[in-house]
Design an enzyme around this catalytic site. Sequence first.
Site, PDB file in Angstrom:
ATOM      1  N   GLY A 156       0.857  -1.193   0.000  1.00  0.00           N
ATOM      2  CA  GLY A 156       0.000   0.000   0.000  1.00  0.00           C
ATOM      3  C   GLY A 156       0.889   1.238   0.000  1.00  0.00           C
ATOM      4  N   ARG A 157       0.340   2.320   0.561  1.00  0.00           N
ATOM      5  CA  ARG A 157       1.095   3.572   0.540  1.00  0.00           C
ATOM      6  C   ARG A 157       2.431   3.456   1.267  1.00  0.00           C
ATOM      7  NH1 ARG A 157      -4.591   6.534   1.517  1.00  0.00           N
ATOM      8  NH2 ARG A 157      -4.852   4.609   2.692  1.00  0.00           N
ATOM      9  N   ARG A 178      -2.769  -8.652  -1.519  1.00  0.00           N
ATOM     10  CA  ARG A 178      -3.966  -9.397  -1.938  1.00  0.00           C
ATOM     11  C   ARG A 178      -4.106  -9.387  -3.463  1.00  0.00           C
ATOM     12  NH1 ARG A 178      -8.545  -7.012   1.720  1.00  0.00           N
ATOM     13  NH2 ARG A 178      -7.071  -5.336   1.389  1.00  0.00           N
ATOM     14  N   ILE A 233       6.667  -3.769  10.779  1.00  0.00           N
ATOM     15  CA  ILE A 233       6.307  -2.385  11.091  1.00  0.00           C
ATOM     16  C   ILE A 233       4.785  -2.239  11.013  1.00  0.00           C
ATOM     17  CG2 ILE A 233       6.540  -1.614   8.674  1.00  0.00           C
ATOM     18  CD1 ILE A 233       8.265   0.357  11.294  1.00  0.00           C
ATOM     19  N   GLY A 234       4.091  -3.389  10.785  1.00  0.00           N
ATOM     20  CA  GLY A 234       2.633  -3.377  10.575  1.00  0.00           C
ATOM     21  C   GLY A 234       1.871  -3.572  11.877  1.00  0.00           C
ATOM     22  N   ARG A 235       1.508  -4.819  12.168  1.00  0.00           N
ATOM     23  CA  ARG A 235       0.811  -5.151  13.402  1.00  0.00           C
ATOM     24  C   ARG A 235       1.362  -6.449  13.990  1.00  0.00           C
ATOM     25  NH1 ARG A 235      -0.471  -0.743  13.998  1.00  0.00           N
ATOM     26  NH2 ARG A 235      -2.514   0.206  14.141  1.00  0.00           N
ATOM     27  N   ASP A 259       8.861  -3.591  15.419  1.00  0.00           N
ATOM     28  CA  ASP A 259       8.354  -2.348  16.006  1.00  0.00           C
ATOM     29  C   ASP A 259       6.997  -2.561  16.652  1.00  0.00           C
ATOM     30  OD1 ASP A 259       8.435   0.521  16.497  1.00  0.00           O
ATOM     31  OD2 ASP A 259       6.919   0.719  14.924  1.00  0.00           O
ATOM     32  N   GLU A 264       0.837  -5.322  23.015  1.00  0.00           N
ATOM     33  CA  GLU A 264       1.580  -4.139  23.454  1.00  0.00           C
ATOM     34  C   GLU A 264       0.957  -3.538  24.710  1.00  0.00           C
ATOM     35  OE1 GLU A 264       1.649  -1.593  20.017  1.00  0.00           O
ATOM     36  OE2 GLU A 264       2.712  -3.100  18.834  1.00  0.00           O
ATOM     37  N   HIS A 282       7.023   0.385  19.289  1.00  0.00           N
ATOM     38  CA  HIS A 282       5.996   0.921  18.380  1.00  0.00           C
ATOM     39  C   HIS A 282       6.201   2.420  18.141  1.00  0.00           C
ATOM     40  CE1 HIS A 282       1.610   0.294  16.852  1.00  0.00           C
ATOM     41  NE2 HIS A 282       2.235   1.223  16.148  1.00  0.00           N
TER      42      HIS A 282
HETATM   43  C1  8YV Z   1      -0.238   4.876  15.668  1.00  0.00           C
HETATM   44  C2  8YV Z   1       0.076   3.063  14.033  1.00  0.00           C
HETATM   45  O1  8YV Z   1       0.470   5.791  16.363  1.00  0.00           O
HETATM   46  O2  8YV Z   1      -1.036   4.488  12.543  1.00  0.00           O
HETATM   47  C3  8YV Z   1      -0.930   3.361  12.989  1.00  0.00           C
HETATM   48  O3  8YV Z   1      -1.613   2.424  12.578  1.00  0.00           O
HETATM   49  O4  8YV Z   1       0.395   1.957  14.290  1.00  0.00           O
HETATM   50  C4  8YV Z   1       0.708   4.161  14.767  1.00  0.00           C
HETATM   51  O5  8YV Z   1       1.298   5.023  13.845  1.00  0.00           O
HETATM   52  C5  8YV Z   1      -0.928   3.993  16.624  1.00  0.00           C
HETATM   53  O6  8YV Z   1      -1.868   3.208  15.971  1.00  0.00           O
HETATM   54  C6  8YV Z   1      -1.614   4.804  17.688  1.00  0.00           C
HETATM   55  O7  8YV Z   1      -2.347   3.997  18.490  1.00  0.00           O
END
Ligand code: 8YV
Length: 324
Positions: A156-157, A178, A233-235, A259, A264, A282
């Site tokens: 994505g972006r 996807r 760097i995602g989830r 990250d 968390e 994060h």
């Molecule tokens: C946010 C992030 O700061 O934008 C997102 O999805 O993971 C972070 O940049 C975070 O979600 C804040 O809760």
Amino acid sequence: MTASLSDVTVLVPARLHDRSVARIEETFRLHRIAKADPALLDEDMRKSVRAVASMCVIDAAFIDSLPALEIIANFGVGYDAVDAQHAARRGVMVTNTPDVLTEEVADTAIGLLLNTLREFGRAENWLRAGNWVLKGPYPLTRGTLRGRRIGIVGLGRIGQAIARRLEGFGVSIAYHNRNPVEGVPYAYHPTLLGLAEAVDTLISVAPGGAATAKMFNTEVFDALGPEGVFINIGRGSTVDEDSLAAALRDGRIFAAGLDVFADEPHVPVSLLDAPNATLLPHVGSASVHTRNAMADLVVDNLIGWFRDRAPLTPVPETRHIKPR
Ligand code: 8YV
């Protein structure tokens, strides 16, 4: 259409960026509660809330407890904490904060990748501990970006901003998404496993949610192989953290840079104990500059909805929803 924005009650459950809170307070009628729990609202308040601005879990039950709710403005591009499908069914708009954090998060991904490979954090600790004087130069790193084949998961972006940066590093770039992305010069792999087999470095920007839960598992790490590097760097929910820790411990992959984590701010001891894991709390978007822009976008979405009948950045699930 609302006559005056100051008549609109905006609920902020739990913590939110100070700048969002201050702007909501000066523009709308702000109400704060400690967490997104309907029991913390009396009936009059429940009936008057027309907007929620949040960075915490907003589930179906909470949405259903607010009969006048029109919009949920999520702080963050990732909105897995909000039940957007349920919001869509209820005719509630959901917005997030894309674009304004793209370059910052891509910068962080590159920093984390280089740090994981070249051990800059540990090298600095070596200097600070006096070891440069006492023991000599920091040991040569086995890790290097030279010659690496990178696979980006989620083009994505943010994924594309990472890819653009990587072009400057002279590494090969492929991706899994996807669907194929039009107009990019990188090789597409229709499956994650296929990408993991083809590359030695995975960078994940994948969002959270049921569809991606624990998608990075033993099979994927073994496909990546003993020289493999995994950057996330995602989830954190996308990773089977026990499998990752085992792969790092047993040398079935070379290193990981993380990250984000499944629970968390709690990081599993097995990852804390892994010397070949580089761990960040994060901080992907966590500069004053970028967080201010995200905080403003949260409020600008609310103003867009209530004043102009058009939020700036609706999420795909609710893009079709119109103000009542
Ligand atoms: C946010 C992030 O700061 O934008 C997102 O999805 O993971 C972070 O940049 C975070 O979600 C804040 O809760």
